[in-house]
Design a protein around this motif. Structure first.
Motif, PDB file in Angstrom:
ATOM      1  N   MET A  76       0.854  -1.163   0.000  1.00 20.65           N
ATOM      2  CA  MET A  76       0.000   0.000   0.000  1.00 20.65           C
ATOM      3  C   MET A  76       0.902   1.229   0.000  1.00 20.65           C
ATOM      4  N   LYS A  77       0.679   2.132  -0.948  1.00 23.90           N
ATOM      5  CA  LYS A  77       1.518   3.323  -0.999  1.00 23.90           C
ATOM      6  C   LYS A  77       0.747   4.514  -1.533  1.00 23.90           C
ATOM      7  N   ILE A  78       1.228   5.684  -1.166  1.00 22.23           N
ATOM      8  CA  ILE A  78       0.784   6.917  -1.786  1.00 22.23           C
ATOM      9  C   ILE A  78       2.032   7.591  -2.333  1.00 22.23           C
ATOM     10  N   THR A  79       1.842   8.433  -3.313  1.00 28.64           N
ATOM     11  CA  THR A  79       2.957   9.148  -3.913  1.00 28.64           C
ATOM     12  C   THR A  79       2.754  10.639  -3.700  1.00 28.64           C
ATOM     13  N   VAL A  80       3.755  11.306  -3.169  1.00 29.44           N
ATOM     14  CA  VAL A  80       3.721  12.747  -2.945  1.00 29.44           C
ATOM     15  C   VAL A  80       4.617  13.393  -3.984  1.00 29.44           C
ATOM     16  N   GLU A  81       4.046  14.297  -4.776  1.00 25.78           N
ATOM     17  CA  GLU A  81       4.800  15.011  -5.799  1.00 25.78           C
ATOM     18  C   GLU A  81       5.216  16.369  -5.232  1.00 25.78           C
ATOM     19  N   ILE A  82       6.504  16.634  -5.237  1.00 24.95           N
ATOM     20  CA  ILE A  82       7.041  17.874  -4.696  1.00 24.95           C
ATOM     21  C   ILE A  82       7.291  18.847  -5.846  1.00 24.95           C
ATOM     22  N   PRO A  83       6.681  20.038  -5.812  1.00 24.35           N
ATOM     23  CA  PRO A  83       6.887  20.998  -6.898  1.00 24.35           C
ATOM     24  C   PRO A  83       8.303  21.575  -6.869  1.00 24.35           C
ATOM     25  N   THR A  84       8.733  22.066  -7.990  1.00 27.76           N
ATOM     26  CA  THR A  84      10.081  22.617  -8.133  1.00 27.76           C
ATOM     27  C   THR A  84      10.398  23.654  -7.059  1.00 27.76           C
ATOM     28  N   ALA A  85       9.449  24.520  -6.754  1.00 31.79           N
ATOM     29  CA  ALA A  85       9.685  25.591  -5.783  1.00 31.79           C
ATOM     30  C   ALA A  85      10.007  25.075  -4.381  1.00 31.79           C
ATOM     31  N   LEU A  86       9.622  23.839  -4.062  1.00 36.59           N
ATOM     32  CA  LEU A  86       9.856  23.294  -2.721  1.00 36.59           C
ATOM     33  C   LEU A  86      10.935  22.217  -2.686  1.00 36.59           C
ATOM     34  N   ARG A  87      11.490  21.877  -3.812  1.00 38.62           N
ATOM     35  CA  ARG A  87      12.505  20.802  -3.856  1.00 38.62           C
ATOM     36  C   ARG A  87      13.806  21.173  -3.161  1.00 38.62           C
ATOM     37  N   ARG A  88      14.051  22.441  -2.972  1.00 38.73           N
ATOM     38  CA  ARG A  88      15.271  22.832  -2.250  1.00 38.73           C
ATOM     39  C   ARG A  88      15.232  22.345  -0.809  1.00 38.73           C
ATOM     40  N   PHE A  89      14.017  22.075  -0.276  1.00 40.40           N
ATOM     41  CA  PHE A  89      13.875  21.572   1.083  1.00 40.40           C
ATOM     42  C   PHE A  89      13.928  20.046   1.146  1.00 40.40           C
ATOM     43  N   THR A  90      13.900  19.403  -0.021  1.00 41.55           N
ATOM     44  CA  THR A  90      13.937  17.932  -0.073  1.00 41.55           C
ATOM     45  C   THR A  90      15.161  17.434  -0.818  1.00 41.55           C
ATOM     46  N   ASP A  91      16.187  18.264  -0.909  1.00 40.37           N
ATOM     47  CA  ASP A  91      17.415  17.914  -1.622  1.00 40.37           C
ATOM     48  C   ASP A  91      17.152  17.527  -3.068  1.00 40.37           C
ATOM     49  N   GLY A  92      16.193  18.177  -3.694  1.00 35.45           N
ATOM     50  CA  GLY A  92      15.906  17.949  -5.102  1.00 35.45           C
ATOM     51  C   GLY A  92      14.991  16.783  -5.405  1.00 35.45           C
ATOM     52  N   VAL A  93      14.557  16.081  -4.377  1.00 34.25           N
ATOM     53  CA  VAL A  93      13.670  14.929  -4.597  1.00 34.25           C
ATOM     54  C   VAL A  93      12.347  15.409  -5.180  1.00 34.25           C
ATOM     55  N   GLN A  94      11.906  14.746  -6.270  1.00 41.92           N
ATOM     56  CA  GLN A  94      10.685  15.141  -6.964  1.00 41.92           C
ATOM     57  C   GLN A  94       9.444  14.423  -6.465  1.00 41.92           C
ATOM     58  N   THR A  95       9.582  13.157  -6.140  1.00 42.73           N
ATOM     59  CA  THR A  95       8.454  12.381  -5.633  1.00 42.73           C
ATOM     60  C   THR A  95       8.908  11.531  -4.455  1.00 42.73           C
ATOM     61  N   ILE A  96       7.995  11.341  -3.528  1.00 39.08           N
ATOM     62  CA  ILE A  96       8.282  10.551  -2.337  1.00 39.08           C
ATOM     63  C   ILE A  96       7.114   9.602  -2.132  1.00 39.08           C
ATOM     64  N   GLU A  97       7.424   8.368  -1.771  1.00 37.50           N
ATOM     65  CA  GLU A  97       6.370   7.389  -1.530  1.00 37.50           C
ATOM     66  C   GLU A  97       6.211   7.127  -0.044  1.00 37.50           C
ATOM     67  N   CYS A  98       4.973   7.036   0.371  1.00 35.13           N
ATOM     68  CA  CYS A  98       4.636   6.686   1.740  1.00 35.13           C
ATOM     69  C   CYS A  98       4.097   5.258   1.685  1.00 35.13           C
ATOM     70  N   THR A  99       4.712   4.347   2.430  1.00 34.21           N
ATOM     71  CA  THR A  99       4.349   2.935   2.328  1.00 34.21           C
ATOM     72  C   THR A  99       3.380   2.497   3.417  1.00 34.21           C
ATOM     73  N   ARG A 100       2.950   1.252   3.320  1.00 35.04           N
ATOM     74  CA  ARG A 100       1.949   0.684   4.214  1.00 35.04           C
ATOM     75  C   ARG A 100       2.281   0.872   5.687  1.00 35.04           C
ATOM     76  N   ARG A 101       3.504   0.809   6.057  1.00 30.55           N
ATOM     77  CA  ARG A 101       3.835   0.907   7.479  1.00 30.55           C
ATOM     78  C   ARG A 101       3.468   2.256   8.070  1.00 30.55           C
ATOM     79  N   HIS A 102       3.267   3.272   7.230  1.00 30.60           N
ATOM     80  CA  HIS A 102       2.841   4.583   7.714  1.00 30.60           C
ATOM     81  C   HIS A 102       1.324   4.657   7.892  1.00 30.60           C
ATOM     82  N   PHE A 103       0.594   3.717   7.309  1.00 29.28           N
ATOM     83  CA  PHE A 103      -0.870   3.753   7.377  1.00 29.28           C
ATOM     84  C   PHE A 103      -1.331   3.196   8.716  1.00 29.28           C
TER      85      PHE A 103
END
Length: 92
Positions: A1-28
């Motif tokens: 089970m996962k969700i995908t979080v899309e990070i816009p360009t304007a906020l990627r400086r806070f995520t070290d350039g990461v564009q998408t992040i997945e949240c897996t079942r263990r977070h649910f």
């Protein structure tokens, strides 16, 4: 089970350039906008009371999260989350 979080360009400086992040079942089922890997930018997304800032829009499967229950929304398998900061400025 996962969700995908899309990070816009304007906020990627806070995520070290990461564009998408997945949240897996263990977070649910407690996976929230805070815990869905945007923790690196959460102070820029939420105010001191924990509410999403007025100038930040969060969409879940193209639906504004405010219309889905806001902070109470429980993410589902396959959800795609898009964080969209409002951009001001320019001329008419």
């Amino acid at each position: 089970m996962k969700i995908t979080v899309e990070i816009p360009t304007a906020l990627r400086r806070f995520t070290d350039g990461v564009q998408t992040i997945e949240c897996t079942r263990r977070h649910f089922p407690t996976c929230s906008v805070n815990r869905a890997a945007v923790s690196a930018i959460v102070k820029h997304l939420r105010d001191d009371s924990g509410q999403v800032r007025r100038f930040v829009n969060i969409y879940v499967n193209e639906e504004d999260i405010r219309f889905l229950g806001g902070n109470e929304y429980k993410f589902q398998e396959g959800d795609r989350v898009l964080v969209v900061p409002s951009i001001a400025g320019g001329r008419l």
